[in-house]
Design a protein around this motif. Structure first.
Motif, PDB file in Angstrom:
ATOM      1  N   ALA A  74       7.892   4.066  -5.007  1.00  0.00           N
ATOM      2  CA  ALA A  74       9.153   3.301  -5.057  1.00  0.00           C
ATOM      3  C   ALA A  74       9.141   2.292  -6.199  1.00  0.00           C
ATOM      4  O   ALA A  74      10.193   1.946  -6.737  1.00  0.00           O
ATOM      5  N   LYS A  75       7.936   1.829  -6.568  1.00  0.00           N
ATOM      6  CA  LYS A  75       7.811   0.852  -7.645  1.00  0.00           C
ATOM      7  C   LYS A  75       7.329   1.478  -8.942  1.00  0.00           C
ATOM      8  O   LYS A  75       7.103   0.754  -9.919  1.00  0.00           O
ATOM      9  N   ASN A  76       7.109   2.782  -8.955  1.00  0.00           N
ATOM     10  CA  ASN A  76       6.578   3.468 -10.140  1.00  0.00           C
ATOM     11  C   ASN A  76       5.299   2.781 -10.638  1.00  0.00           C
ATOM     12  O   ASN A  76       5.127   2.550 -11.842  1.00  0.00           O
ATOM     13  N   THR A  77       4.444   2.449  -9.708  1.00  0.00           N
ATOM     14  CA  THR A  77       3.243   1.678 -10.028  1.00  0.00           C
ATOM     15  C   THR A  77       2.005   2.377  -9.495  1.00  0.00           C
ATOM     16  O   THR A  77       2.019   2.927  -8.384  1.00  0.00           O
ATOM     17  N   VAL A  78       0.942   2.338 -10.297  1.00  0.00           N
ATOM     18  CA  VAL A  78      -0.350   2.865  -9.886  1.00  0.00           C
ATOM     19  C   VAL A  78      -1.361   1.725  -9.910  1.00  0.00           C
ATOM     20  O   VAL A  78      -1.257   0.813 -10.737  1.00  0.00           O
ATOM     21  N   TYR A  79      -2.295   1.786  -8.972  1.00  0.00           N
ATOM     22  CA  TYR A  79      -3.306   0.742  -8.830  1.00  0.00           C
ATOM     23  C   TYR A  79      -4.701   1.361  -8.937  1.00  0.00           C
ATOM     24  O   TYR A  79      -4.900   2.543  -8.626  1.00  0.00           O
ATOM     25  N   LEU A  80      -5.649   0.528  -9.345  1.00  0.00           N
ATOM     26  CA  LEU A  80      -7.050   0.927  -9.310  1.00  0.00           C
ATOM     27  C   LEU A  80      -7.837  -0.227  -8.705  1.00  0.00           C
ATOM     28  O   LEU A  80      -8.001  -1.259  -9.349  1.00  0.00           O
ATOM     29  N   GLN A  81      -8.276  -0.047  -7.464  1.00  0.00           N
ATOM     30  CA  GLN A  81      -9.121  -1.031  -6.813  1.00  0.00           C
ATOM     31  C   GLN A  81     -10.563  -0.720  -7.187  1.00  0.00           C
ATOM     32  O   GLN A  81     -11.055   0.380  -6.909  1.00  0.00           O
ATOM     33  N   MET A  82     -11.217  -1.688  -7.811  1.00  0.00           N
ATOM     34  CA  MET A  82     -12.589  -1.484  -8.288  1.00  0.00           C
ATOM     35  C   MET A  82     -13.518  -2.422  -7.531  1.00  0.00           C
ATOM     36  O   MET A  82     -13.406  -3.648  -7.675  1.00  0.00           O
ATOM     37  N   ASP A  83     -14.384  -1.863  -6.740  1.00  0.00           N
ATOM     38  CA  ASP A  83     -15.352  -2.640  -5.959  1.00  0.00           C
ATOM     39  C   ASP A  83     -16.774  -2.334  -6.433  1.00  0.00           C
ATOM     40  O   ASP A  83     -17.006  -1.346  -7.123  1.00  0.00           O
ATOM     41  N   SER A  84     -17.701  -3.191  -6.034  1.00  0.00           N
ATOM     42  CA  SER A  84     -19.115  -3.012  -6.398  1.00  0.00           C
ATOM     43  C   SER A  84     -19.264  -2.748  -7.886  1.00  0.00           C
ATOM     44  O   SER A  84     -19.965  -1.820  -8.313  1.00  0.00           O
ATOM     45  N   LEU A  85     -18.610  -3.567  -8.671  1.00  0.00           N
ATOM     46  CA  LEU A  85     -18.599  -3.346 -10.117  1.00  0.00           C
ATOM     47  C   LEU A  85     -19.981  -3.523 -10.722  1.00  0.00           C
ATOM     48  O   LEU A  85     -20.786  -4.353 -10.269  1.00  0.00           O
ATOM     49  N   LYS A  86     -20.244  -2.721 -11.758  1.00  0.00           N
ATOM     50  CA  LYS A  86     -21.518  -2.729 -12.457  1.00  0.00           C
ATOM     51  C   LYS A  86     -21.277  -3.082 -13.926  1.00  0.00           C
ATOM     52  O   LYS A  86     -20.186  -2.826 -14.447  1.00  0.00           O
ATOM     53  N   PRO A  87     -22.284  -3.616 -14.601  1.00  0.00           N
ATOM     54  CA  PRO A  87     -22.106  -3.915 -16.039  1.00  0.00           C
ATOM     55  C   PRO A  87     -21.659  -2.693 -16.845  1.00  0.00           C
ATOM     56  O   PRO A  87     -20.883  -2.839 -17.799  1.00  0.00           O
ATOM     57  N   GLU A  88     -22.089  -1.520 -16.448  1.00  0.00           N
ATOM     58  CA  GLU A  88     -21.692  -0.318 -17.188  1.00  0.00           C
ATOM     59  C   GLU A  88     -20.231   0.073 -16.974  1.00  0.00           C
ATOM     60  O   GLU A  88     -19.725   0.982 -17.627  1.00  0.00           O
ATOM     61  N   ASP A  89     -19.541  -0.620 -16.077  1.00  0.00           N
ATOM     62  CA  ASP A  89     -18.095  -0.411 -15.921  1.00  0.00           C
ATOM     63  C   ASP A  89     -17.299  -1.180 -16.974  1.00  0.00           C
ATOM     64  O   ASP A  89     -16.075  -1.013 -17.068  1.00  0.00           O
ATOM     65  N   THR A  90     -17.981  -2.026 -17.748  1.00  0.00           N
ATOM     66  CA  THR A  90     -17.299  -2.784 -18.797  1.00  0.00           C
ATOM     67  C   THR A  90     -16.658  -1.841 -19.801  1.00  0.00           C
ATOM     68  O   THR A  90     -17.324  -0.973 -20.363  1.00  0.00           O
ATOM     69  N   ASN A  91     -15.349  -2.015 -20.003  1.00  0.00           N
ATOM     70  CA  ASN A  91     -14.603  -1.095 -20.841  1.00  0.00           C
ATOM     71  C   ASN A  91     -13.163  -1.590 -20.956  1.00  0.00           C
ATOM     72  O   ASN A  91     -12.753  -2.493 -20.226  1.00  0.00           O
TER      73      ASN A  91
END
Length: 120
Positions: A74-91
């Protein structure tokens, strides 16, 4: 034209969480797939997660069990919930959407990118 605007990036410590959002606007009749990808400068852009119009999801092995993609049609929106983040997720994280415009033409649009930095 269809525009994508991302938000929610930032700096977080390892083990923390962030939630990215991407809102699509413009002459949209229907959005089919929506995706999140990430890219380190000088390297290729890699798919992180995707979600179909029906809600089917797909994840890169490196983020399975930690990231969750969802969408609000309905909002034309996508989400990305990121948990337990690691340094290698840096981007830099990019949103992508493809679908049909009100002129009944296909569109393929990318957002401008949002930086996610995970400190150790």
């Amino acid at each position: 034209q269809v525009q994508l605007v991302e938000s929610g990036g930032g700096l977080v410590q390892a083990g923390g969480s962030l939630r990215l959002s991407c809102a699509a606007s413009g002459s949209i009749l229907r959005i089919n797939a929506m995706e999140w990808s990430r890219q380190t400068p000088g390297k290729q852009r890699d798919l992180v997660a995707s979600i179909s119009s029906g809600g089917s999801t797909n994840y890169a092995d490196s983020v399975k069990g930690r990231f969750t993609i969802s969408r609000d049609n309905a909002k034309n929106t996508v989400y990305l919930q990121m948990d337990s983040l690691k340094p290698e997720d840096t981007n830099v994280y990019y949103c992508y959407a493809r679908g049909i415009t009100r002129a009944h033409t296909e569109f393929h649009s990318w957002g401008q990118g949002t930086q996610v930095t995970v400190s150790s």
